[in-house]
Design a protein around this motif. Structure first.
Motif, PDB file in Angstrom:
ATOM      1  N   SER A  89      -4.305  13.453   4.348  1.00  4.72           N
ATOM      2  CA  SER A  89      -4.338  13.662   2.910  1.00  4.72           C
ATOM      3  C   SER A  89      -2.987  13.372   2.266  1.00  4.72           C
ATOM      4  O   SER A  89      -2.883  13.297   1.061  1.00  4.72           O
ATOM      5  CB  SER A  89      -4.752  15.097   2.615  1.00  4.72           C
ATOM      6  N   ASP A  90      -1.917  13.213   3.078  1.00  7.52           N
ATOM      7  CA  ASP A  90      -0.604  12.991   2.478  1.00  7.52           C
ATOM      8  C   ASP A  90      -0.168  11.525   2.511  1.00  7.52           C
ATOM      9  O   ASP A  90       0.937  11.207   2.098  1.00  7.52           O
ATOM     10  CB  ASP A  90       0.462  13.875   3.152  1.00  7.52           C
ATOM     11  N   ILE A  91      -1.028  10.634   3.030  1.00  8.76           N
ATOM     12  CA  ILE A  91      -0.668   9.220   2.972  1.00  8.76           C
ATOM     13  C   ILE A  91      -1.838   8.378   2.478  1.00  8.76           C
ATOM     14  O   ILE A  91      -2.998   8.713   2.690  1.00  8.76           O
ATOM     15  CB  ILE A  91      -0.169   8.667   4.331  1.00  8.76           C
ATOM     16  N   LEU A  92      -1.478   7.300   1.781  1.00  5.87           N
ATOM     17  CA  LEU A  92      -2.479   6.373   1.264  1.00  5.87           C
ATOM     18  C   LEU A  92      -1.937   4.965   1.475  1.00  5.87           C
ATOM     19  O   LEU A  92      -0.781   4.688   1.175  1.00  5.87           O
ATOM     20  CB  LEU A  92      -2.701   6.656  -0.224  1.00  5.87           C
ATOM     21  N   VAL A  93      -2.772   4.100   2.004  1.00  7.16           N
ATOM     22  CA  VAL A  93      -2.363   2.730   2.302  1.00  7.16           C
ATOM     23  C   VAL A  93      -3.439   1.791   1.792  1.00  7.16           C
ATOM     24  O   VAL A  93      -4.621   2.074   1.958  1.00  7.16           O
ATOM     25  CB  VAL A  93      -2.169   2.580   3.826  1.00  7.16           C
ATOM     26  N   ALA A  94      -3.044   0.687   1.149  1.00  8.91           N
ATOM     27  CA  ALA A  94      -4.036  -0.269   0.670  1.00  8.91           C
ATOM     28  C   ALA A  94      -3.514  -1.691   0.770  1.00  8.91           C
ATOM     29  O   ALA A  94      -2.344  -1.963   0.514  1.00  8.91           O
ATOM     30  CB  ALA A  94      -4.413   0.050  -0.777  1.00  8.91           C
ATOM     31  N   LEU A  95      -4.408  -2.591   1.180  1.00  9.91           N
ATOM     32  CA  LEU A  95      -4.165  -4.037   1.138  1.00  9.91           C
ATOM     33  C   LEU A  95      -5.250  -4.572   0.228  1.00  9.91           C
ATOM     34  O   LEU A  95      -6.422  -4.320   0.489  1.00  9.91           O
ATOM     35  CB  LEU A  95      -4.369  -4.646   2.524  1.00  9.91           C
ATOM     36  N   GLN A  96      -4.890  -5.266  -0.821  1.00  9.40           N
ATOM     37  CA  GLN A  96      -5.928  -5.654  -1.770  1.00  9.40           C
ATOM     38  C   GLN A  96      -5.652  -6.982  -2.451  1.00  9.40           C
ATOM     39  O   GLN A  96      -4.517  -7.402  -2.595  1.00  9.40           O
ATOM     40  CB  GLN A  96      -6.092  -4.557  -2.821  1.00  9.40           C
ATOM     41  N   ASP A  97      -6.759  -7.636  -2.854  1.00  5.51           N
ATOM     42  CA  ASP A  97      -6.656  -8.903  -3.580  1.00  5.51           C
ATOM     43  C   ASP A  97      -6.520  -8.662  -5.080  1.00  5.51           C
ATOM     44  O   ASP A  97      -6.015  -9.509  -5.797  1.00  5.51           O
ATOM     45  CB  ASP A  97      -7.897  -9.754  -3.308  1.00  5.51           C
ATOM     46  N   ALA A  98      -6.977  -7.509  -5.533  1.00  2.62           N
ATOM     47  CA  ALA A  98      -6.917  -7.203  -6.961  1.00  2.62           C
ATOM     48  C   ALA A  98      -5.491  -6.820  -7.353  1.00  2.62           C
ATOM     49  O   ALA A  98      -4.709  -6.365  -6.515  1.00  2.62           O
ATOM     50  CB  ALA A  98      -7.862  -6.047  -7.267  1.00  2.62           C
ATOM     51  N   PRO A  99      -5.129  -7.022  -8.632  1.00  2.00           N
ATOM     52  CA  PRO A  99      -3.783  -6.668  -9.091  1.00  2.00           C
ATOM     53  C   PRO A  99      -3.439  -5.214  -8.771  1.00  2.00           C
ATOM     54  O   PRO A  99      -4.300  -4.346  -8.802  1.00  2.00           O
ATOM     55  CB  PRO A  99      -3.857  -6.893 -10.604  1.00  2.00           C
ATOM     56  N   LEU A 100      -2.150  -4.993  -8.479  1.00  2.00           N
ATOM     57  CA  LEU A 100      -1.689  -3.650  -8.128  1.00  2.00           C
ATOM     58  C   LEU A 100      -1.307  -2.879  -9.376  1.00  2.00           C
ATOM     59  O   LEU A 100      -0.812  -3.448 -10.341  1.00  2.00           O
ATOM     60  CB  LEU A 100      -0.451  -3.748  -7.231  1.00  2.00           C
ATOM     61  N   GLU A 101      -1.534  -1.565  -9.316  1.00  2.49           N
ATOM     62  CA  GLU A 101      -1.081  -0.696 -10.395  1.00  2.49           C
ATOM     63  C   GLU A 101      -0.348   0.485  -9.802  1.00  2.49           C
ATOM     64  O   GLU A 101      -0.794   1.077  -8.817  1.00  2.49           O
ATOM     65  CB  GLU A 101      -2.288  -0.192 -11.193  1.00  2.49           C
ATOM     66  N   LEU A 102       0.773   0.815 -10.422  1.00  5.53           N
ATOM     67  CA  LEU A 102       1.615   1.887  -9.896  1.00  5.53           C
ATOM     68  C   LEU A 102       1.038   3.276 -10.199  1.00  5.53           C
ATOM     69  O   LEU A 102       1.157   4.192  -9.388  1.00  5.53           O
ATOM     70  CB  LEU A 102       3.025   1.762 -10.485  1.00  5.53           C
ATOM     71  N   ALA A 103       0.402   3.412 -11.364  1.00  5.00           N
ATOM     72  CA  ALA A 103      -0.029   4.746 -11.809  1.00  5.00           C
ATOM     73  C   ALA A 103      -0.905   5.490 -10.788  1.00  5.00           C
ATOM     74  O   ALA A 103      -0.657   6.676 -10.525  1.00  5.00           O
ATOM     75  CB  ALA A 103      -0.746   4.640 -13.162  1.00  5.00           C
ATOM     76  N   PRO A 104      -1.907   4.841 -10.183  1.00  7.44           N
ATOM     77  CA  PRO A 104      -2.734   5.587  -9.217  1.00  7.44           C
ATOM     78  C   PRO A 104      -1.943   6.038  -7.989  1.00  7.44           C
ATOM     79  O   PRO A 104      -2.233   7.098  -7.414  1.00  7.44           O
ATOM     80  CB  PRO A 104      -3.816   4.576  -8.803  1.00  7.44           C
ATOM     81  N   LEU A 105      -0.931   5.246  -7.585  1.00 10.80           N
ATOM     82  CA  LEU A 105      -0.122   5.634  -6.428  1.00 10.80           C
ATOM     83  C   LEU A 105       0.751   6.830  -6.782  1.00 10.80           C
ATOM     84  O   LEU A 105       0.878   7.783  -6.005  1.00 10.80           O
ATOM     85  CB  LEU A 105       0.762   4.467  -5.966  1.00 10.80           C
ATOM     86  N   ALA A 106       1.369   6.790  -7.964  1.00  8.95           N
ATOM     87  CA  ALA A 106       2.205   7.907  -8.399  1.00  8.95           C
ATOM     88  C   ALA A 106       1.355   9.163  -8.546  1.00  8.95           C
ATOM     89  O   ALA A 106       1.773  10.263  -8.153  1.00  8.95           O
ATOM     90  CB  ALA A 106       2.892   7.562  -9.718  1.00  8.95           C
ATOM     91  N   ALA A 107       0.134   9.009  -9.055  1.00  7.10           N
ATOM     92  CA  ALA A 107      -0.758  10.161  -9.222  1.00  7.10           C
ATOM     93  C   ALA A 107      -1.136  10.738  -7.860  1.00  7.10           C
ATOM     94  O   ALA A 107      -1.236  11.963  -7.701  1.00  7.10           O
ATOM     95  CB  ALA A 107      -2.017   9.751  -9.988  1.00  7.10           C
TER      96      ALA A 107
END
Lengths: 150, 79
Positions: free
Chosen positions: A11-29
């Motif tokens: 629950s304390d880590i999140l990792v993503a590889l994606q083709d869609a544009p990145l957004e910082l807000a969801p990571l900061a949240a």
């Protein structure tokens, strides 16, 4: 894969590889929590020049399952060493100048640990995660292999 | 074994994923040799990369087994 998910199983880590544009807000949240007095973020942006050459755009390729596994290892190590929550996302495919290619967000109790964990995560990603960029300019292109400071 | 290629190597080979016949108890070194025999244009890959076995970096003397997924990872440039 396009939606950052807690697929890491922790629950304390999140990792993503994606083709869609990145957004910082969801990571900061994702990393925000009442115990954290500091959030450090890093955004890697496609720039318009490299080694004295004008760059038109970049194309990223990856060994996806291994890259995801390596990113998860890096995030888990950062979480353990600095007692932080951490989210890392890398984009693949064609990226235009000015678009983010990689994002890291870290939350810790205090700022020193947040900065250190964030720097560790991006530095280690650039050294070990099997992702490559192809630089395309007017009249040519080249796969970059091991450029060090990019 | 299954071999997967990326970036420059995939462009040069014209394939990203394929089966490669290797002798019993072949090392990563021997797998790379077989790969270069099939794609001579990839001889640089055997010299400038690290082998990866089933999603983990490994050593050149590691043995391959049937069904393994193997790649050769040149210096990376993500970020």
């Amino acid at each position: 894969m396009s939606e950052p998910s807690g697929a890491s199983g922790r629950s304390d880590i999140l990792v993503a590889l994606q083709d869609a544009p990145l957004e910082l807000a969801p990571l900061a949240a994702f990393v925000e929590r009442p115990e954290a007095g500091a959030v450090a973020t890093f955004s890697g942006i496609v720039r318009n020049h490299n080694r004295g050459r004008r760059v038109s755009y970049l194309e990223y390729d990856a060994y996806r399952p291994m890259a995801e596994a390596k990113m998860r290892e890096i995030a888990a190590e950062a979480a353990r060493r600095w007692d932080c929550r951490i989210a890392m996302a890398h984009r693949l495919g064609r990226l235009e100048i000015g678009e983010p290619s990689v994002l890291v967000a870290v939350s810790c109790a205090h700022r020193a640990a947040a900065f250190d964990a964030c720097r560790f995560a991006i530095d280690t990603l650039k050294e070990t995660v099997p992702i490559w960029k192809k630089e395309v300019w007017e009249g040519g292109e080249v796969w970059i292999e091991g450029e060090g400071e990019g | 074994v299954r071999v997967v290629l990326f970036g420059r190597a995939a462009d040069q080979a014209g394939e990203r994923e394929f089966e490669l016949e290797v002798p019993e108890a072949a090392t990563m070194d021997a797998v790379a040799e077989r790969l270069v025999a099939r794609f001579p244009q990839l001889d640089w890959l055997a010299r400038f990369s690290r082998p990866a076995l089933n999603l983990e970096y490994t050593s050149w003397d590691q043995l391959a087994a049937e069904g393994d997924e193997i790649s050769f990872i040149p210096p990376v440039s993500g970020g």
